[in-house]
Design an enzyme around this catalytic site. Structure first.
Site, PDB file in Angstrom:
ATOM      1  CG  ASP A  79      -0.233   0.044   2.534  1.00 55.79           C
ATOM      2  OD1 ASP A  79       0.761  -0.684   2.693  1.00 55.79           O
ATOM      3  OD2 ASP A  79      -0.666   0.803   3.434  1.00 55.79           O
ATOM      4  CD  GLU A 174       4.269   0.555   6.918  1.00 50.85           C
ATOM      5  OE1 GLU A 174       5.102   0.880   7.780  1.00 50.85           O
ATOM      6  OE2 GLU A 174       3.813   1.370   6.073  1.00 50.85           O
TER       7      GLU A 174
END
Length: 406
Positions: A79, A174
């Site tokens: 991400d 994350e």
């Protein structure tokens, strides 16, 4: 395919995570990228490739030596930060950077300048990958993904370099603090691992903040302002009073190195009710606990001034990985050795933030953090030098070799 080719390919996938969806992965684009990488890993002929419903992707490069060597892992996240859009990322390579301003977007006058970011001058003569001024770049952490896969391909193509079993793992979310929550450490099956999620070239980190999130709810009393004397309690005024009681010198903009902070992240509300958000950070566990106590004491004081107006919820988010990594400090020492062996000067310093490696370390997988090479993460001024990514690939290869030789 070079590490640069891979990075630019991955950067164009929209994988911005989202704190509000409550699902894993938090956005569908992360799974789209995971499936594309899974396809690539299968074409490379890696083994034990798994992609679960939550977008956790794992694979194995088998050992090529009969010597007993620890199984190690390399990890990066899919991400990008929700701080700025990751949609329609349009990377551009500035070849042989000359030390002057880089116009990222002429129409909106977005300029990447060494006057604002003097570290740019450290990369004169190198090739910088930059944004078009409308989005972040995504070197955090797609550079890490590209570096890991490129290093694994190099090891495949150079069987003369002996190494043990290497596991690679790519996880979602994350950036919203959830990357390690559903990471199956037992399935990963390594003695230790490294996240390729650091910043500029040379960074090597095994300390991070202890972290907590704070949500404060304030209930006011709304009365027509013309008749409010001795009756109104303005929740926004209460919020302002609370904010003013916390030490101004201990905000992020006034702290560095090992200094912790109280960071005001959001304020919203009306006269009737308000919400205040904070994050609390400190490397030292005792100081961290003291900061949480001060927050509670501040709320207690507010309730003396404005009875029964304010409630607070404090949730620990992660802890300093140092207490889990230091007993196995040799895993940091070998990364240090690998950097020096390929001509990179190690910069060992605490992370002024968090990393999946911190949570993984507390889940039983000690996990220091190695540079991915980027600068100015989470914004339109993000850039990554091509040569830094290439050195990160060399570090991974050399580290695998050193571990096998011990």
């Amino acid at each position: 395919m070079t590490v640069t080719d891979r990075f630019i390919k991955y950067a164009k996938f929209d994988t911005e995570s989202d704190t509000e969806t409550g699902i894993t992965p938090s956005t569908p684009g992360q799974m789209v990228l995971a499936r594309e990488i899974e396809k690539e890993l299968r074409e490379m002929g890696l083994e034990d490739i798994t992609l679960d419903d939550n977008a956790y992707l794992m694979a194995t490069l088998p050992a090529n030596t009969d010597k007993k060597v620890p199984s190690i892992g390399f990890i990066a996240h899919l991400d990008t930060s929700p701080d700025l859009t990751g949609k329609d990322v349009n990377p551009r390579i500035v070849k042989n950077y000359d030390g002057t301003d880089i116009v990222l977007n002429k129409e909106t006058n977005v300029v990447l300048s060494p006057a604002d970011f003097p570290e740019m001058l450290d990369y004169k003569g190198q090739d910088l990958i930059v944004t078009d001024g409308n989005t972040l770049l995504g070197a955090d952490d797609k550079a890490g993904i590209a570096e890991i896969i490129t290093a694994i391909k190099y090891l495949q193509d150079h069987p003369e370099i002996k190494h043990g079993k290497i596991r690679i793992g790519f996880n979602p979310d994350e950036e919203i603090g959830l990357g390690a929550h559903k990471f199956d450490v037992e399935k990963f099956g390594c003695e230790w691992a490294y996240t390729m999620d650091g910043g500029p070239i040379g960074e090597l980190e095994y300390e991070n903040f202890n972290a907590a999130g704070v949500k404060i709810n304030i209930q006011g009393r709304s009365v027509h302002p013309g008749y409010a004397k001795d009756k109104m309690t303005n929740a926004l005024v209460v919020a302002n009073k609370l904010i003013s009681l916390l030490p101004a010198s201990e905000r992020p903009e006034h702290t560095t190195k090992y200094e912790g902070f109280f960071h005001l992240t959001n304020v919203s509300g009306t006269v009737d009710s308000a919400t205040v958000g904070y994050i609390i950070r400190d490397h030292d566990r005792n100081l961290f606990e003291g900061r949480k106590r001060l927050m509670l004491e501040t709320v207690d004081f507010i309730n003396k001034l404005y009875p029964n107006s304010t409630t607070v919820e404090i949730k620990d988010q992660y802890y300093n990985m140092r207490e889990k990594v230091e007993p196995v400090k040799h895993i940091v020492d070998m990364a240090f050795e690998a950097m020096e062996a390929v001509g990179v000067t190690p910069i060992v310093k605490p992370i002024r933030g968090g990393t999946d490696g911190a949570q993984l370390s507390f889940k039983g997988l000690p996990c220091p953090n190695i540079f991915a090479g980027g600068h100015n993460f989470h914004g339109r001024y993000e850039f990554v030098p091509v040569q830094s990514m290439e050195k990160a690939v060399e570090v991974i290869v050399k580290l695998a070799e050193i571990i096998a030789s011990k």
